[in-house]
Design an enzyme around this catalytic site. Structure first.
Site, PDB file in Angstrom:
ATOM      1  N   LYS A   1     -36.481  58.558 -68.243  1.00  0.00           N
ATOM      2  CA  LYS A   1     -35.408  58.930 -67.616  1.00  0.00           C
ATOM      3  C   LYS A   1     -34.761  59.351 -69.087  1.00  0.00           C
ATOM      4  CE  LYS A   1     -30.909  58.749 -65.733  1.00  0.00           C
ATOM      5  NZ  LYS A   1     -29.652  57.785 -65.211  1.00  0.00           N
TER       6      LYS A   1
ATOM      7  N   THR B   1     -25.790  57.637 -66.759  1.00  0.00           N
ATOM      8  CA  THR B   1     -26.397  58.554 -67.479  1.00  0.00           C
ATOM      9  C   THR B   1     -27.121  59.438 -66.901  1.00  0.00           C
ATOM     10  OG1 THR B   1     -27.569  56.190 -68.860  1.00  0.00           O
ATOM     11  CG2 THR B   1     -28.658  58.352 -69.473  1.00  0.00           C
TER      12      THR B   1
ATOM     13  N   LYS C   1     -25.654  59.731 -75.944  1.00  0.00           N
ATOM     14  CA  LYS C   1     -26.591  58.887 -75.298  1.00  0.00           C
ATOM     15  C   LYS C   1     -27.882  58.522 -75.486  1.00  0.00           C
ATOM     16  CE  LYS C   1     -27.441  55.272 -72.079  1.00  0.00           C
ATOM     17  NZ  LYS C   1     -27.845  54.112 -72.265  1.00  0.00           N
TER      18      LYS C   1
HETATM   19  P1  NAD Z   1     -28.955  51.378 -59.414  1.00  0.00           P
HETATM   20  O1  NAD Z   1     -29.432  51.584 -59.022  1.00  0.00           O
HETATM   21  O2  NAD Z   1     -28.606  49.288 -59.366  1.00  0.00           O
HETATM   22  O3  NAD Z   1     -27.295  51.394 -59.495  1.00  0.00           O
HETATM   23  C1  NAD Z   1     -26.520  52.528 -58.968  1.00  0.00           C
HETATM   24  C2  NAD Z   1     -25.961  52.262 -57.364  1.00  0.00           C
HETATM   25  O4  NAD Z   1     -25.345  53.794 -57.162  1.00  0.00           O
HETATM   26  C3  NAD Z   1     -26.588  51.852 -56.292  1.00  0.00           C
HETATM   27  O5  NAD Z   1     -25.779  50.763 -55.442  1.00  0.00           O
HETATM   28  C4  NAD Z   1     -26.757  53.150 -54.984  1.00  0.00           C
HETATM   29  O6  NAD Z   1     -26.765  52.617 -53.537  1.00  0.00           O
HETATM   30  C5  NAD Z   1     -25.767  53.998 -55.886  1.00  0.00           C
HETATM   31  N1  NAD Z   1     -25.441  55.523 -55.078  1.00  0.00           N
HETATM   32  C6  NAD Z   1     -26.078  55.849 -54.862  1.00  0.00           C
HETATM   33  N2  NAD Z   1     -25.970  57.121 -54.714  1.00  0.00           N
HETATM   34  C7  NAD Z   1     -24.520  56.868 -53.613  1.00  0.00           C
HETATM   35  C8  NAD Z   1     -23.344  57.726 -52.893  1.00  0.00           C
HETATM   36  N3  NAD Z   1     -23.693  59.202 -53.137  1.00  0.00           N
HETATM   37  N4  NAD Z   1     -21.929  57.264 -53.211  1.00  0.00           N
HETATM   38  C9  NAD Z   1     -22.009  55.591 -53.550  1.00  0.00           C
HETATM   39  N5  NAD Z   1     -23.113  54.936 -53.999  1.00  0.00           N
HETATM   40  C10 NAD Z   1     -24.229  55.890 -53.790  1.00  0.00           C
HETATM   41  O7  NAD Z   1     -29.165  51.392 -61.050  1.00  0.00           O
HETATM   42  P2  NAD Z   1     -28.074  51.071 -62.073  1.00  0.00           P
HETATM   43  O8  NAD Z   1     -29.338  50.705 -63.012  1.00  0.00           O
HETATM   44  O9  NAD Z   1     -26.541  50.023 -62.094  1.00  0.00           O
HETATM   45  O10 NAD Z   1     -28.275  52.498 -63.009  1.00  0.00           O
HETATM   46  C11 NAD Z   1     -26.688  53.294 -62.940  1.00  0.00           C
HETATM   47  C12 NAD Z   1     -26.601  54.211 -64.395  1.00  0.00           C
HETATM   48  O11 NAD Z   1     -26.678  52.946 -65.077  1.00  0.00           O
HETATM   49  C13 NAD Z   1     -27.671  55.000 -64.629  1.00  0.00           C
HETATM   50  O12 NAD Z   1     -27.365  56.188 -64.218  1.00  0.00           O
HETATM   51  C14 NAD Z   1     -29.111  54.348 -65.108  1.00  0.00           C
HETATM   52  O13 NAD Z   1     -29.528  55.227 -65.721  1.00  0.00           O
HETATM   53  C15 NAD Z   1     -27.242  53.497 -66.182  1.00  0.00           C
HETATM   54  N6  NAD Z   1     -27.859  52.815 -67.174  1.00  0.00           N
HETATM   55  C16 NAD Z   1     -28.859  51.794 -66.964  1.00  0.00           C
HETATM   56  C17 NAD Z   1     -28.798  50.671 -67.453  1.00  0.00           C
HETATM   57  C18 NAD Z   1     -29.782  49.459 -67.129  1.00  0.00           C
HETATM   58  O14 NAD Z   1     -30.182  48.237 -67.822  1.00  0.00           O
HETATM   59  N7  NAD Z   1     -29.773  48.963 -65.774  1.00  0.00           N
HETATM   60  C19 NAD Z   1     -28.050  50.726 -68.803  1.00  0.00           C
HETATM   61  C20 NAD Z   1     -27.566  51.685 -69.121  1.00  0.00           C
HETATM   62  C21 NAD Z   1     -27.234  52.309 -68.564  1.00  0.00           C
END
Ligand code: NAD
Length: 294
Positions: free
Chosen positions: A243, A93, A168
């Site tokens: 966010k 997102t 979204k």
């Molecule tokens: P998270 O922080 O658990 O996972 C993100 C991952 O990206 C981390 O493991 C981090 O180490 C990795 N990362 C960051 N920079 C990187 C790079 N340069 N190279 C490789 N890996 C890298 O977050 P999440 O909860 O998995 O969310 C991910 C996305 O999904 C976000 O944009 C969030 O807004 C969206 N989202 C989350 C949810 C939820 O309920 N968690 C729901 C809908 C959407």
């Protein structure tokens, strides 16, 4: 069987990649976090030494990263290593401008691209019941749809580059505003001596009906599966709601849309987060309002 590269194996990306392995694909992943890599490896994902190494052989690459700056950085790193004509799908997102920039980076390498953020949270990622909202060319969506439907149960093509992110943040602005509205109604009902169940029974079958009430009721009791019955364990954390409401306001400002309730909802969640509740489910906003804060 498709060769899939997967960058970002966190709370969402980890289970999404695991579902692709279960569906029979060869998935090669990378994440900066050793812990995320290890969990993905246990689920059958081959772990590459770096992001370009995860995409070099891939026909389809998926990214699931925290914010726009991470997506732009990773796209800049992986696109030179990707095969011409491969498909890259960003499921993070992020802001609409960064999403459009990511499409431009992909186009320079003659790759197909989609922005395809999700709704459904970690539970949906684990159960493969996510909804994807996609922006990009029709041909890119047609290539992506079968893969998306192995991680979710619905994929909607919303329009051109950035349209998935636009859908979204508009949806989540409705959600943030409606949750505050429902929570305020319960707080008022308490002051008026009206039981939670009575308000629920009336509003859930009247014009106050909405998802925040009937599926995700912010007080314990009427909807036993809502996070209110589990000490507001997320679900969808208040930090992520803030966010998304911030992204909606950025988009409102750059596009000239007037969204006063969206801005007020953002400010209320900002205050709630600042008090240390970013990890609570976003429906816990009812406790904040009950305590007389806004
Ligand atoms: P998270 O922080 O658990 O996972 C993100 C991952 O990206 C981390 O493991 C981090 O180490 C990795 N990362 C960051 N920079 C990187 C790079 N340069 N190279 C490789 N890996 C890298 O977050 P999440 O909860 O998995 O969310 C991910 C996305 O999904 C976000 O944009 C969030 O807004 C969206 N989202 C989350 C949810 C939820 O309920 N968690 C729901 C809908 C959407």
């Amino acid at each position: 069987m498709t060769n899939i590269g997967f960058i970002g194996l966190g709370n969402m990306g980890g289970p999404m990649a695991a579902n692709l392995v279960r569906a029979g694909h060869r998935v090669t992943g990378f994440d900066l976090s050793a812990q995320s890599c290890e969990a993905a490896r246990e689920a059958g994902v081959a772990i590459a030494a770096d992001a370009p190494g995860a995409v070099a052989e891939a026909e389809v690459v998926i990214t699931m990263l925290p914010a726009g700056r991470h997506v732009i950085e990773v796209f800049g790193t992986i696109l030179p290593a990707m095969r011409d004509g491969a498909l890259v799908i960003d499921c993070s997102t992020i802001d609409v401008d960064s999403a459009r920039k990511a499409h431009e980076i992909a186009a320079q390498k003659n790759c197909f691209s989609l922005d395809a953020p999700v709704s459904g949270g970690v539970g949906g990622a684990q159960a493969a019941t996510l909804t994807f909202m996609a922006g990009g060319a029709t041909e890119a969506f047609a290539k992506a749809e079968p893969i998306l439907l192995q991680m979710g149960r619905k994929a909607v093509h919303c329009g051109a580059a950035g349209a998935g992110q636009a859908a979204k943040i508009c949806n989540n602005m409705i959600l943030g505003i409606s949750m505050i509205g429902v929570a305020e109604a319960f707080v008022l009902a308490e002051k008026l001596g009206l039981s939670h169940q009575a308000l629920f029974d009336v509003a859930s079958t009247s014009s106050g009906q909405c998802w925040s009430l009937t599926t995700y009721c912010p007080v314990p009791g009427p909807v036993p599966t809502s996070p209110a019955n589990n000490d507001y364990k997320p679900g969808f954390a208040a930090g992520l709601m803030l966010k998304d409401l911030g992204l909606a306001q950025e988009a409102a400002q750059t596009s000239g849309a007037v969204t006063p309730l969206g801005e007020h909802a953002r400010a209320i969640y900002e205050h709630f987060n600042a008090q240390g509740f970013a990890d609570k489910d976003f429906s816990a906003i009812v406790e904040h309002l009950r305590a007389g804060r806004d």
